[in-house]
Design a protein around this motif. Structure first.
Motif, short mmCIF file in Angstrom:
data_model
loop_
_atom_site.label_atom_id
_atom_site.label_comp_id
_atom_site.label_asym_id
_atom_site.label_seq_id
_atom_site.Cartn_x
_atom_site.Cartn_y
_atom_site.Cartn_z
N VAL A 32 -17.47 12.40 -35.55
CA VAL A 32 -16.05 12.46 -35.23
C VAL A 32 -15.41 11.12 -35.57
O VAL A 32 -15.93 10.07 -35.22
CB VAL A 32 -15.83 12.79 -33.74
N ASP A 33 -14.30 11.17 -36.29
CA ASP A 33 -13.49 9.99 -36.55
C ASP A 33 -12.19 10.14 -35.78
O ASP A 33 -11.49 11.16 -35.92
CB ASP A 33 -13.17 9.85 -38.04
N TYR A 34 -11.87 9.14 -34.97
CA TYR A 34 -10.63 9.15 -34.21
C TYR A 34 -9.61 8.26 -34.91
O TYR A 34 -9.93 7.20 -35.42
CB TYR A 34 -10.85 8.63 -32.78
N HIS A 35 -8.37 8.72 -34.89
CA HIS A 35 -7.26 7.99 -35.48
C HIS A 35 -6.21 7.81 -34.37
O HIS A 35 -5.45 8.74 -34.09
CB HIS A 35 -6.67 8.74 -36.67
N LEU A 36 -6.25 6.64 -33.71
CA LEU A 36 -5.30 6.37 -32.64
C LEU A 36 -3.92 6.11 -33.24
O LEU A 36 -3.79 5.37 -34.21
CB LEU A 36 -5.70 5.13 -31.84
N LEU A 37 -2.91 6.71 -32.64
CA LEU A 37 -1.54 6.47 -33.05
C LEU A 37 -0.79 5.90 -31.85
O LEU A 37 -0.75 6.52 -30.79
CB LEU A 37 -0.86 7.75 -33.54
N VAL A 38 -0.23 4.72 -32.04
CA VAL A 38 0.49 4.02 -30.99
C VAL A 38 1.89 3.70 -31.48
O VAL A 38 2.06 3.24 -32.62
CB VAL A 38 -0.22 2.69 -30.62
#
Length: 166
Positions: A32-38
């Motif tokens: 799993v690759d997570y892509h945090l968006l802030v």
């Protein structure tokens, strides 16, 4: 091949938030690759092509200006991206990365949140979006049918909304 997930966060992720997000994907066969968006300004709305879904967390959830209730002491201890973006990025990505063998990439938007979400979903070929928000924001998302509307606008099979946890 990887399973890509965009995680849209309203504030810094707590240990509990990171555990709950990681638990959603613990049984996946592929990495799993997570892509945090802030957002650098989560409470300020900026119009854009997805304005019908709202441009800030309060807009998206249908909250009136000033309608966000006071936070508990534990909740206010979490960094706010409007005032301490570096801490939000560092702590949230470290907490999520520490729970499983995954990659965590971070994207910052200085503009329209949902436009940035649409762009990130498309550029990462993500199969899922997880939104981590305050309880009243999460409840408003669900009551307003936001997940179904966003799923259509973003052309993504799965959107989950989680409440911040301590």
């Amino acid at each position: 091949m990887t399973y890509d997930v965009v995680v849209l966060i309203e504030r810094e992720m707590s240990e509990g938030d990171a555990r709950r997000v990681a638990a959603l994907h613990a049984r996946h066969d592929e990495p799993v690759d997570y892509h945090l968006l802030v957002s650098s300004h989560p409470t300020e709305g900026i119009g854009g092509p997805l304005a019908l879904l709202g441009s800030s967390f309060a807009d998206v959830a249908g909250l009136a200006p000033g309608a966000v209730p006071a936070r508990t002491a534990a909740a206010t201890a979490l960094a706010d991206p409007q005032y301490d973006l570096a801490s939000v990025i560092e702590r949230s990505s470290r907490r999520l990365r520490g729970l499983n063998d995954c990659r965590v990439n971070v994207s910052i938007t200085h503009g329209e949140i949902l436009l940035a979400l649409k762009t990130l979903v498309k550029s990462t070929n993500s199969q899922e979006v997880v939104v981590v928000a305050w309880p009243e924001t999460a409840a408003s998302f669900l009551c307003s049918n936001w997940p179904a509307n966003a799923r259509r606008q973003l052309n993504i099979p799965k959107i989950r909304v989680l409440e911040h946890a301590d």
